[in-house]
Design a protein around this motif. Structure first.
Motif, PDB file in Angstrom:
ATOM      1  N   THR A 201       0.878  -1.167   0.000  1.00 22.31           N
ATOM      2  CA  THR A 201       0.000   0.000   0.000  1.00 22.31           C
ATOM      3  C   THR A 201       0.915   1.216   0.000  1.00 22.31           C
ATOM      4  OG1 THR A 201      -0.148   0.498   2.382  1.00 22.31           O
ATOM      5  CG2 THR A 201      -1.576  -1.278   1.548  1.00 22.31           C
ATOM      6  N   ASP A 258      -6.955  -3.145   3.500  1.00 21.78           N
ATOM      7  CA  ASP A 258      -8.300  -3.702   3.414  1.00 21.78           C
ATOM      8  C   ASP A 258      -8.299  -5.057   4.115  1.00 21.78           C
ATOM      9  OD1 ASP A 258      -7.261  -5.654   1.642  1.00 21.78           O
ATOM     10  OD2 ASP A 258      -7.753  -4.435  -0.109  1.00 21.78           O
ATOM     11  N   SER A 259      -9.456  -5.662   4.226  1.00 31.15           N
ATOM     12  CA  SER A 259      -9.571  -6.899   5.005  1.00 31.15           C
ATOM     13  C   SER A 259      -8.724  -8.022   4.417  1.00 31.15           C
ATOM     14  CB  SER A 259     -11.035  -7.330   5.095  1.00 31.15           C
ATOM     15  OG  SER A 259     -11.581  -7.515   3.795  1.00 31.15           O
TER      16      SER A 259
END
Length: 285
Positions: A201, A258-259
């Protein structure tokens, strides 16, 4: 047993994960014997240094092989890597390195505002990464500017000499030193060289070095989108080493995962060492 050079404990709180040049010092390692010693300003470019580093505000920091006489870097803020030789008074120490000022010792004054703990014995690295400005030592001026308590007799021999006024100090262990006993460095601010492996990320990537954890990738958090890290780029990271405990990281940091990514990180890195970034620079060529 500890000796003091010039507080310690520092990290990135929620909402404060960033790529910065900070005056970060380290927390004392409870299981190691330590020695202890007690913020400079902007700089101008110097073509003699190959690699301009990052900038923060109006401050430029330089890396590369800082060869020759320290005098030619007067007024510049440098990132230097070398071995701590000995403490000088309560807030300074001498430092030297093969690629640093032709191997000659340089005096480093700790102006970070927090003590720096240097270990006694051979079980802990004596290598350091220092960010600081090269200046002439004028004891009276530094006392006034930084509020430092400099004993005139102790520093008399260095008066008017070129010294480094440190705004950041970190241990710089060799990768194999960390790999053998990462627990010794947990909670410490350390400086590590490696190659960017995978940018997960804008604020999370992995770092790889063949000598670090048997070549396994190390999770790094805290970089920002404008860091513009390239895959396979060789960098130097200064940051706090922590074991990855998911609940603690969720509480302490704003993570942009995110998950699916969180599950992947939980599976791959749980209880493994993670670096929380304080600064990132290109590695010296």
């Amino acid at each position: 047993m500890m000796k003091l050079i010039g507080d310690i404990s520092k990290g990135f709180g929620k909402g404060a994960i960033a790529l910065i040049l900070s005056a970060g010092l380290l927390t004392a390692c409870q299981t190691n014997t330590q020695t202890s010693v007690e913020e400079p300003e902007s700089t101008s470019p110097n073509p003699a240094v190959e690699h301009p580093i990052s900038t923060t505000g109006d401050q430029s920091v330089r890396t590369g092989e800082l060869t020759g006489n320290i005098e030619k870097y007067m007024g510049e803020t440098l990132s230097i890597r070398g071995e701590m030789r000995e403490s000088v008074g309560d807030i300074a120490f001498s430092m030297a390195g093969d690629r640093l000022f032709d191997g000659k010792d340089v005096l480093v004054i700790n102006a970070t505002g927090t003590p720096f703990l240097v270990p006694d014995g051979n079980q802990f690295t004596k290598n350091l990464q220092v960010i600081g400005q090269v200046r002439r030592l004028a004891t009276a001026d530094l006392q006034k500017e930084y509020g430092l308590n400099l004993d005139p007799q102790t520093y008399q021999q260095y008066e008017d000499s070129s010294v480094v006024i440190a705004q950041s100090i970190a241990f710089a262990p060799e990768p194999e030193e960390i790999s053998k006993n990462p627990e010794s460095y947990y909670g410490q601010t350390i400086s590590v060289e490696g190659t960017v492996a995978d940018q997960l990320t804008p604020s999370t990537f992995t770092l790889q070095d063949n000598d670090l954890f048997a070549g396994e990738e190390v999770l790094v958090i805290g970089s920002t989108p404008d860091a513009a890290l390239a895959e396979k780029e060789d960098i130097v990271i200064t940051g706090v080493l922590r074991p990855y405990i998911p609940n603690e990281f969720e509480q302490d940091y704003d993570l942009d995962w995110d998950s699916g990514l969180k599950q992947k990180i939980d599976d791959e890195f749980i209880e493994k060492p993670v670096l929380v970034v304080e600064s990132i620079f290109p590695a010296a060529k």
